[in-house]
Design a protein around this motif. Sequence first.
Motif, PDB file in Angstrom:
ATOM      1  N   GLU A 184      -1.814  -0.451  13.822  1.00 13.83           N
ATOM      2  CA  GLU A 184      -2.677   0.496  14.517  1.00 13.83           C
ATOM      3  C   GLU A 184      -4.063   0.616  13.894  1.00 13.83           C
ATOM      4  O   GLU A 184      -5.018   0.958  14.574  1.00 13.83           O
ATOM      5  CB  GLU A 184      -2.042   1.899  14.545  1.00 13.83           C
ATOM      6  CG  GLU A 184      -0.750   1.980  15.313  1.00 13.83           C
ATOM      7  CD  GLU A 184       0.469   1.587  14.476  1.00 13.83           C
ATOM      8  OE1 GLU A 184       0.329   1.371  13.254  1.00 13.83           O
ATOM      9  OE2 GLU A 184       1.558   1.476  15.053  1.00 13.83           O
ATOM     10  N   TYR A 185      -4.187   0.346  12.589  1.00 10.87           N
ATOM     11  CA  TYR A 185      -5.472   0.595  11.942  1.00 10.87           C
ATOM     12  C   TYR A 185      -5.976  -0.610  11.126  1.00 10.87           C
ATOM     13  O   TYR A 185      -7.024  -1.160  11.413  1.00 10.87           O
ATOM     14  CB  TYR A 185      -5.374   1.835  11.040  1.00 10.87           C
ATOM     15  CG  TYR A 185      -6.699   2.205  10.405  1.00 10.87           C
ATOM     16  CD1 TYR A 185      -7.664   2.875  11.132  1.00 10.87           C
ATOM     17  CD2 TYR A 185      -6.990   1.857   9.089  1.00 10.87           C
ATOM     18  CE1 TYR A 185      -8.894   3.200  10.570  1.00 10.87           C
ATOM     19  CE2 TYR A 185      -8.213   2.173   8.518  1.00 10.87           C
ATOM     20  CZ  TYR A 185      -9.155   2.843   9.268  1.00 10.87           C
ATOM     21  OH  TYR A 185     -10.371   3.145   8.707  1.00 10.87           O
ATOM     22  N   ARG A 186      -5.219  -0.997  10.116  1.00 12.05           N
ATOM     23  CA  ARG A 186      -5.737  -1.993   9.167  1.00 12.05           C
ATOM     24  C   ARG A 186      -5.934  -3.374   9.779  1.00 12.05           C
ATOM     25  O   ARG A 186      -6.982  -3.997   9.587  1.00 12.05           O
ATOM     26  CB  ARG A 186      -4.805  -2.078   7.954  1.00 12.05           C
ATOM     27  CG  ARG A 186      -4.863  -0.807   7.105  1.00 12.05           C
ATOM     28  CD  ARG A 186      -4.001  -0.894   5.860  1.00 12.05           C
ATOM     29  NE  ARG A 186      -4.401  -2.009   5.039  1.00 12.05           N
ATOM     30  CZ  ARG A 186      -3.545  -2.859   4.450  1.00 12.05           C
ATOM     31  NH1 ARG A 186      -2.248  -2.693   4.587  1.00 12.05           N
ATOM     32  NH2 ARG A 186      -3.992  -3.848   3.715  1.00 12.05           N
ATOM     33  N   LEU A 187      -4.943  -3.899  10.495  1.00 11.86           N
ATOM     34  CA  LEU A 187      -5.057  -5.241  11.054  1.00 11.86           C
ATOM     35  C   LEU A 187      -6.231  -5.382  12.020  1.00 11.86           C
ATOM     36  O   LEU A 187      -7.023  -6.323  11.877  1.00 11.86           O
ATOM     37  CB  LEU A 187      -3.750  -5.669  11.728  1.00 11.86           C
ATOM     38  CG  LEU A 187      -3.745  -7.071  12.339  1.00 11.86           C
ATOM     39  CD1 LEU A 187      -4.069  -8.134  11.299  1.00 11.86           C
ATOM     40  CD2 LEU A 187      -2.402  -7.344  12.990  1.00 11.86           C
ATOM     41  N   GLU A 206      -4.526   8.402   3.212  1.00 15.62           N
ATOM     42  CA  GLU A 206      -3.903   9.059   4.368  1.00 15.62           C
ATOM     43  C   GLU A 206      -3.059   8.078   5.168  1.00 15.62           C
ATOM     44  O   GLU A 206      -3.418   6.916   5.337  1.00 15.62           O
ATOM     45  CB  GLU A 206      -4.984   9.654   5.277  1.00 15.62           C
ATOM     46  CG  GLU A 206      -5.680  10.862   4.686  1.00 15.62           C
ATOM     47  CD  GLU A 206      -6.677  11.446   5.662  1.00 15.62           C
ATOM     48  OE1 GLU A 206      -6.383  11.512   6.873  1.00 15.62           O
ATOM     49  OE2 GLU A 206      -7.757  11.828   5.191  1.00 15.62           O
ATOM     50  N   GLU A 207      -1.958   8.574   5.678  1.00 17.84           N
ATOM     51  CA  GLU A 207      -0.993   7.760   6.432  1.00 17.84           C
ATOM     52  C   GLU A 207      -1.661   6.998   7.573  1.00 17.84           C
ATOM     53  O   GLU A 207      -1.369   5.828   7.805  1.00 17.84           O
ATOM     54  CB  GLU A 207       0.126   8.656   6.967  1.00 17.84           C
ATOM     55  CG  GLU A 207       1.166   7.930   7.796  1.00 17.84           C
ATOM     56  CD  GLU A 207       2.029   6.967   6.993  1.00 17.84           C
ATOM     57  OE1 GLU A 207       2.563   6.024   7.593  1.00 17.84           O
ATOM     58  OE2 GLU A 207       2.175   7.165   5.767  1.00 17.84           O
ATOM     59  N   ALA A 208      -2.551   7.630   8.302  1.00 19.20           N
ATOM     60  CA  ALA A 208      -3.207   6.987   9.449  1.00 19.20           C
ATOM     61  C   ALA A 208      -3.956   5.718   9.038  1.00 19.20           C
ATOM     62  O   ALA A 208      -3.996   4.744   9.791  1.00 19.20           O
ATOM     63  CB  ALA A 208      -4.178   7.962  10.122  1.00 19.20           C
ATOM     64  N   HIS A 266       0.802  -1.218   0.000  1.00 18.98           N
ATOM     65  CA  HIS A 266       0.000   0.000   0.000  1.00 18.98           C
ATOM     66  C   HIS A 266       0.839   1.275   0.000  1.00 18.98           C
ATOM     67  O   HIS A 266       0.396   2.309  -0.476  1.00 18.98           O
ATOM     68  CB  HIS A 266      -0.990   0.019   1.157  1.00 18.98           C
ATOM     69  CG  HIS A 266      -0.340  -0.043   2.494  1.00 18.98           C
ATOM     70  ND1 HIS A 266       0.154   1.074   3.113  1.00 18.98           N
ATOM     71  CD2 HIS A 266      -0.092  -1.092   3.310  1.00 18.98           C
ATOM     72  CE1 HIS A 266       0.681   0.721   4.267  1.00 18.98           C
ATOM     73  NE2 HIS A 266       0.534  -0.582   4.409  1.00 18.98           N
ATOM     74  N   TYR A 267       2.051   1.212   0.502  1.00 21.80           N
ATOM     75  CA  TYR A 267       2.876   2.420   0.524  1.00 21.80           C
ATOM     76  C   TYR A 267       3.293   2.835  -0.881  1.00 21.80           C
ATOM     77  O   TYR A 267       3.367   4.013  -1.197  1.00 21.80           O
ATOM     78  CB  TYR A 267       4.110   2.225   1.410  1.00 21.80           C
ATOM     79  CG  TYR A 267       3.752   2.279   2.868  1.00 21.80           C
ATOM     80  CD1 TYR A 267       3.509   3.495   3.486  1.00 21.80           C
ATOM     81  CD2 TYR A 267       3.605   1.122   3.608  1.00 21.80           C
ATOM     82  CE1 TYR A 267       3.150   3.568   4.816  1.00 21.80           C
ATOM     83  CE2 TYR A 267       3.246   1.178   4.943  1.00 21.80           C
ATOM     84  CZ  TYR A 267       3.012   2.397   5.542  1.00 21.80           C
ATOM     85  OH  TYR A 267       2.642   2.465   6.847  1.00 21.80           O
TER      86      TYR A 267
END
Length: 154
Positions: A28-31, A20-22, A12-13
């Motif tokens: 912290e977010y996707r998993l 957005e980075e977040a 994804h990078y």
Amino acid sequence: VLAWNILIKTYHYKYYPYVEEAYRKWDEYRLPILRQTIGNFNADIICLQEADLFSFEQDFAAYFAEHGGYATILNDNRSKKNNSNNKKGFVMSMTTPILYKRNKLKLIVTDFRSKATLALLQFIDDKDDDEQPVNTEEEKQTSAASDIDMRNEN
């Protein structure tokens, strides 16, 4: 059966810089969102695409074993055969695992083809197929009516 492309955590990078980075942060977010969303389906069989071979055990296998009683079929042949980079320069770390509920299914056979994981699973059935439980009063009446109709036809 649930099939889900989870988008390998490293791609994804490069391919989605506009996100957005977040929202691109794995731990912290996707998993957590992937675990929750996939788990909410309560599927007997989960087929994942673009799972990271090297972190799959900690990211998904252990979690779903504990939260749902899933067993895992993991195609790790690609990393054993060829640990080199592909045409785009990425290490071949993607895999296509299958998770299945141990208490409902048993594994008969697996096969691994390039980017595909194949599995033959069989439902575990403690009862004879002809003896299905009847739950509601309406089902009992429907079942009884069907039995009478079948006797009249003979």
